[in-house]
Every structure is written in C-alpha cells, then in structure tokens.
Enzyme design. Sequence first.
Site, mmCIF file in Angstrom:
data_model
loop_
_atom_site.group_PDB
_atom_site.id
_atom_site.type_symbol
_atom_site.label_atom_id
_atom_site.label_comp_id
_atom_site.label_asym_id
_atom_site.label_seq_id
_atom_site.Cartn_x
_atom_site.Cartn_y
_atom_site.Cartn_z
ATOM 1 N N ASP A 27 29.137 26.853 43.262
ATOM 2 C CA ASP A 27 30.383 27.608 43.250
ATOM 3 C C ASP A 27 31.481 26.700 42.726
ATOM 4 O OD1 ASP A 27 32.892 28.874 44.265
ATOM 5 O OD2 ASP A 27 31.434 30.266 45.135
ATOM 6 N N ARG A 40 39.311 53.584 23.979
ATOM 7 C CA ARG A 40 39.296 52.141 24.202
ATOM 8 C C ARG A 40 38.850 51.415 22.946
ATOM 9 N NH1 ARG A 40 41.291 54.065 27.969
ATOM 10 N NH2 ARG A 40 40.993 53.672 30.207
ATOM 11 N N SER A 81 41.986 39.386 30.002
ATOM 12 C CA SER A 81 41.582 40.778 29.796
ATOM 13 C C SER A 81 42.755 41.589 29.270
ATOM 14 C CB SER A 81 41.147 41.342 31.147
ATOM 15 O OG SER A 81 41.084 42.737 31.104
ATOM 16 N N TYR A 86 42.603 42.841 40.670
ATOM 17 C CA TYR A 86 41.834 42.152 39.619
ATOM 18 C C TYR A 86 42.762 41.773 38.459
ATOM 19 C CZ TYR A 86 39.041 41.628 35.395
ATOM 20 O OH TYR A 86 38.534 41.151 34.210
ATOM 21 N N LYS A 108 44.244 37.975 36.962
ATOM 22 C CA LYS A 108 44.226 37.474 35.577
ATOM 23 C C LYS A 108 45.640 37.079 35.134
ATOM 24 C CE LYS A 108 39.841 37.967 34.604
ATOM 25 N NZ LYS A 108 38.993 36.785 34.484
HETATM 26 P P1 NAD Z 1 29.782 38.699 34.959
HETATM 27 O O1 NAD Z 1 29.954 39.119 36.375
HETATM 28 O O2 NAD Z 1 28.517 39.046 34.274
HETATM 29 O O3 NAD Z 1 30.018 37.115 34.822
HETATM 30 C C1 NAD Z 1 30.770 36.365 35.744
HETATM 31 C C2 NAD Z 1 29.868 35.263 36.269
HETATM 32 O O4 NAD Z 1 30.599 34.405 37.124
HETATM 33 C C3 NAD Z 1 28.688 35.811 37.070
HETATM 34 O O5 NAD Z 1 27.503 35.257 36.548
HETATM 35 C C4 NAD Z 1 28.946 35.310 38.500
HETATM 36 O O6 NAD Z 1 27.746 35.051 39.202
HETATM 37 C C5 NAD Z 1 29.785 34.071 38.241
HETATM 38 N N1 NAD Z 1 30.712 33.680 39.302
HETATM 39 C C6 NAD Z 1 31.618 34.444 39.947
HETATM 40 N N2 NAD Z 1 32.332 33.708 40.799
HETATM 41 C C7 NAD Z 1 31.870 32.428 40.721
HETATM 42 C C8 NAD Z 1 32.222 31.214 41.352
HETATM 43 N N3 NAD Z 1 33.184 31.163 42.273
HETATM 44 N N4 NAD Z 1 31.536 30.093 41.019
HETATM 45 C C9 NAD Z 1 30.543 30.140 40.082
HETATM 46 N N5 NAD Z 1 30.187 31.266 39.463
HETATM 47 C C10 NAD Z 1 30.845 32.397 39.759
HETATM 48 O O7 NAD Z 1 31.029 39.289 34.150
HETATM 49 P P2 NAD Z 1 31.365 39.340 32.597
HETATM 50 O O8 NAD Z 1 31.527 40.771 32.237
HETATM 51 O O9 NAD Z 1 30.457 38.507 31.832
HETATM 52 O O10 NAD Z 1 32.822 38.716 32.634
HETATM 53 C C11 NAD Z 1 33.073 37.339 32.420
HETATM 54 C C12 NAD Z 1 34.565 37.089 32.511
HETATM 55 O O11 NAD Z 1 35.232 37.917 31.561
HETATM 56 C C13 NAD Z 1 35.168 37.432 33.876
HETATM 57 O O12 NAD Z 1 36.162 36.471 34.173
HETATM 58 C C14 NAD Z 1 35.797 38.788 33.649
HETATM 59 O O13 NAD Z 1 36.878 39.023 34.509
HETATM 60 C C15 NAD Z 1 36.258 38.672 32.190
HETATM 61 N N6 NAD Z 1 36.406 39.976 31.529
HETATM 62 C C16 NAD Z 1 35.344 40.852 31.516
HETATM 63 C C17 NAD Z 1 35.509 42.094 30.902
HETATM 64 C C18 NAD Z 1 34.379 43.096 30.891
HETATM 65 O O14 NAD Z 1 34.649 44.290 30.690
HETATM 66 N N7 NAD Z 1 33.130 42.706 31.064
HETATM 67 C C19 NAD Z 1 36.730 42.450 30.310
HETATM 68 C C20 NAD Z 1 37.766 41.511 30.328
HETATM 69 C C21 NAD Z 1 37.587 40.275 30.942
HETATM 70 N N1 UFG Z 2 34.557 56.345 31.687
HETATM 71 C C1 UFG Z 2 33.985 57.581 31.945
HETATM 72 N N2 UFG Z 2 32.916 57.627 32.780
HETATM 73 C C2 UFG Z 2 32.383 56.507 33.362
HETATM 74 C C3 UFG Z 2 32.976 55.248 33.098
HETATM 75 C C4 UFG Z 2 34.072 55.198 32.257
HETATM 76 O O1 UFG Z 2 34.433 58.599 31.428
HETATM 77 O O2 UFG Z 2 31.414 56.637 34.126
HETATM 78 C C5 UFG Z 2 35.703 56.272 30.757
HETATM 79 C C6 UFG Z 2 36.977 55.762 31.377
HETATM 80 O O3 UFG Z 2 37.694 56.799 31.950
HETATM 81 C C7 UFG Z 2 37.678 55.126 30.165
HETATM 82 C C8 UFG Z 2 36.517 54.621 29.321
HETATM 83 O O4 UFG Z 2 35.372 55.346 29.743
HETATM 84 O O5 UFG Z 2 38.354 56.112 29.445
HETATM 85 C C9 UFG Z 2 36.259 53.136 29.503
HETATM 86 O O6 UFG Z 2 36.099 52.851 30.881
HETATM 87 P P1 UFG Z 2 35.553 51.444 31.410
HETATM 88 O O7 UFG Z 2 35.500 51.539 32.896
HETATM 89 O O8 UFG Z 2 34.310 51.102 30.688
HETATM 90 O O9 UFG Z 2 36.646 50.425 30.914
HETATM 91 P P2 UFG Z 2 38.203 50.333 31.259
HETATM 92 O O10 UFG Z 2 38.913 50.287 29.959
HETATM 93 O O11 UFG Z 2 38.637 51.317 32.240
HETATM 94 O O12 UFG Z 2 38.243 48.932 31.989
HETATM 95 C C10 UFG Z 2 37.823 47.748 31.305
HETATM 96 C C11 UFG Z 2 37.295 46.714 32.293
HETATM 97 C C12 UFG Z 2 38.382 46.250 33.207
HETATM 98 C C13 UFG Z 2 39.545 45.779 32.412
HETATM 99 C C14 UFG Z 2 39.985 46.855 31.435
HETATM 100 C C15 UFG Z 2 41.059 46.369 30.513
HETATM 101 O O13 UFG Z 2 36.269 47.274 33.093
HETATM 102 O O14 UFG Z 2 37.898 45.165 33.950
HETATM 103 O O15 UFG Z 2 38.874 47.228 30.595
HETATM 104 O O16 UFG Z 2 40.587 45.254 29.838
HETATM 105 F F1 UFG Z 2 40.558 45.520 33.265
#
Ligand code: NAD
Ligand code: UFG
Length: 345
Positions: free
Chosen positions: A57, A235, A123, A147, A151
């Site tokens: 961690d 999006r 994000s 969340y 960020k």
């Molecule tokens: P993910 O959950 O697959 O990856 C995050 C990883 O961090 C996981 O493997 C988890 O086990 C690890 N982790 C969490 N807390 C930890 C800690 N304290 N110490 C060590 N490891 C830890 O998610 P992801 O979608 O790959 O996202 C990666 C990053 O990108 C995150 O910071 C997320 O907030 C950011 N992000 C993701 C999205 C998205 O839609 N996926 C969008 C914008 C930003």
């Molecule tokens: N949606 C559906 N059905 C579902 C899931 C999503 O209709 O089951 C729609 C949502 O209403 C939205 C679009 O699909 O219009 C995208 O939704 P997501 O949940 O995939 O993504 P968001 O844009 O809502 O959120 C994502 C990340 C967040 C981040 C945000 C802005 O999940 O962590 O983008 O970066 F904060």
Amino acid sequence: MILVTGGAGYIASHTCIELLQAGYEVLAIDNLSNASKESLQRVQKITGKKLTFIKGDIRNEQLMAETFQQYNIAAVIHFAGLKAVGESCAMPLEYYDNNINSTLVLTQAMQAANCKKLVFSSSATVYGNPEKLPLTEDMPLSATNPYGRSKLIIEEILRDLPIADAIKQTNPPWSVALLRYFNPVGAHQSGLIGEDPSDTPNNLMPFITQTAIGRREKLAIFGDDYDTVDGTGVRDYIHVVDLALGHVKAVEKLLSAGGIEGVQAYNLGTGTGISVLEMLNAFAKTNKVKVPYEIVPRRAGDIAACYADVSRAKKELNWQATRQLEDMVKDSWHWQSKNPKGYKN
Ligand code: NAD
Ligand code: UFG
C-alpha cells in the site's frame, strides 16, 4: 526506472506495456485492492519483458521510503486510488484517506529521495458541470462528489510544490503533469488484458460487454431526454492504449531537457463526443452482437455532455489519440469474450 503506483490496475497495466515497449524499466506497486496480479503476468507475456512488482500500500511510509532507497527511480506515474463516484459519496473518508494520503506519502518519499518528476492520474471530473464545451485546461474547476473532490484537492496540493521550491530555491524543482482523462474504454489488442471490475461496474463499457456476454439481462440507459444529439449522455471516449501512450509522452517530456515547468494540466481525450446510443450501435454493428437495453430515468449527478479540447497535449506532449470508435468497441469485446470472467478465468 519508472515507478507506477496502482500498477496492476486497468489503465496502469496498459501503460506498463507501452513503457516496457518504449525501453523503460518498470517498478509497479499495487495493494491489489481492485486488481489482480495476473494483469502484470500478462503484461510480461505480451511484451516479453520483465517488470518488478511490489505488493503493498503506498500509504505505507516505510515501504515508500525503502522503495526509493532501493531503486533508482527517475519518475513516478501515480495511478493508485479509489475511483467509484457512487461509492465515494457513501464512503468519503475512505476516499480522502486512500486518494489524498497516498499522494502525500508518495510525494514526501519522492521529495526525500530528490525524485521530483510526477505524472498524476486526474480526471475530467475536475471540470464539474461544464459551462462550455469543448473543455480547455484553464476552464473553471469544481467537484460534485468526494471522488472528484479528492482529485481536485490533489491537483491543488501538487500545485503548491513548485511554489515551495521557488521560496526555498530548491533544486531540482518539482515537475508535474496532471493528466485529465476523459472516458477510457477498450483494451489491449491481444485481448489478454482489459478492464475487470471486481464488483458491479460503474461505467458504460463494462456494462455493455457484460450484457453482451450474458452476465446481465439488459443495459439500463440513464435518460434519453438530455439536450444532445439523440437525448442520451455524450462523452469523450478514449481508447486505453492511446491513453497509455499519452503517459509515455508525458514521461518523455518530464525527462527531456526542457521538461515541464512546474505543474501543467493536460486533457487526454479524442475531442469528439459520442452518445450512449451511438456507442451501443457501434458496439452491436462492429461486433455483430445484440445488446438488449431499456431507457430508465437519469442517473443522479450525471451531466449531459463532456468532451475535451485536446490541443495542448498535441502541442506540448506531441500526443494525440489515433484509435477510432470501432477500435474501442472491437477491443473491448475481444477482451470480454476471451475472458468472460475477467482475470478469474
Ligand atoms: P483501477 O482501479 O483499475 O486502478 C487503480 C489501482 O490502484 C488498482 O489496481 C488498485 O488495486 C490500486 N490501489 C488503490 N489504492 C491503492 C493504494 N493505497 N496502494 C496501492 N495500490 C492501490 O482504476 P483505473 O481505471 O485504472 O484508474 C487509474 C487511475 O486513473 C485512478 O487514479 C483513477 O481515479 C483515474 N481515472 C480513471 C478513470 C476511469 O474512468 N477509469 C477516469 C479518470 C481518472
Ligand atoms: N451510462 C448509462 N448506463 C450505464 C452506465 C453509464 O446509460 O449503465 C451512461 C451515463 O449516463 C453517461 C455515459 O453512459 O451518459 C458514461 O457514463 P460512465 O459512468 O461510463 O462515465 P461518466 O462520464 O459518468 O464518469 C466517468 C468516470 C468518473 C469520472 C468521469 C469524468 O467513471 O470516474 O468520467 O471524468 F469522474
């Protein structure tokens, strides 16, 4: 060597591939709270290269201090964090602890080791409810849930670091790229790694693929009465491999002679908005699979539309997304159909 926190996760595992292929040595740390070690085994299989993995961690101060003593780390990509918006509303303290404390422990260890080059996973959520589209990096920032607030707070903490350098005239100064991801989807074209949510997914694409594979009865579309092309939410979806390549470009820039001065934010998206129905139709047409759906009321907290102006990343990082919507839906389905139970196969 590049330290990748949260290295076994969805975006990080794809980034590890691109880093290894670009010739970097990689050290991944993950507590495996939302990932499987198998993802990194597969990264090594895909690339034919070894990486170093530490299960731990990053809030563990001793572990982080020892890591920086033991390895010669040139730059850090900080992915580790919790990321579910809904869960963050129910568990704000866990989110602030995990996301903010991990960043504090990490940056303190970095500073003590004089390693001050950082790429941070931010994000598009930091733009809150956008007043104008496309979003440029200098538009107003706000948060609508814990969340997003985590960020935003981390971005602000990181902005204070080069200011302190200037006051104390410390060298080298902090150099930080805040990468604001739009909506990552898709998977590596090998179909060996991809998104593997351990609980109910939060995002659209895993819902689509799990419905297509029969793990869910139908997709719920959250509202068709938005002021968008067809009433469904719009999006900026970006292929995760393009996103991964954006990290390699950011690292290259940080390590280059000119570097990045202080803290700089970059939007990583395609610049194009896609509606839920457009995404669903592209998925069904490209993959020739049916995805049953129903329209349900809007999801609380959702915005109508969100897409990026990506000109800064193009100009300053020499990066732009090249993969198309068809690649996103094809690769998402390839991963899901090859791994119906994710890494648990
Ligand atoms: P993910 O959950 O697959 O990856 C995050 C990883 O961090 C996981 O493997 C988890 O086990 C690890 N982790 C969490 N807390 C930890 C800690 N304290 N110490 C060590 N490891 C830890 O998610 P992801 O979608 O790959 O996202 C990666 C990053 O990108 C995150 O910071 C997320 O907030 C950011 N992000 C993701 C999205 C998205 O839609 N996926 C969008 C914008 C930003
Ligand atoms: N949606 C559906 N059905 C579902 C899931 C999503 O209709 O089951 C729609 C949502 O209403 C939205 C679009 O699909 O219009 C995208 O939704 P997501 O949940 O995939 O993504 P968001 O844009 O809502 O959120 C994502 C990340 C967040 C981040 C945000 C802005 O999940 O962590 O983008 O970066 F904060």
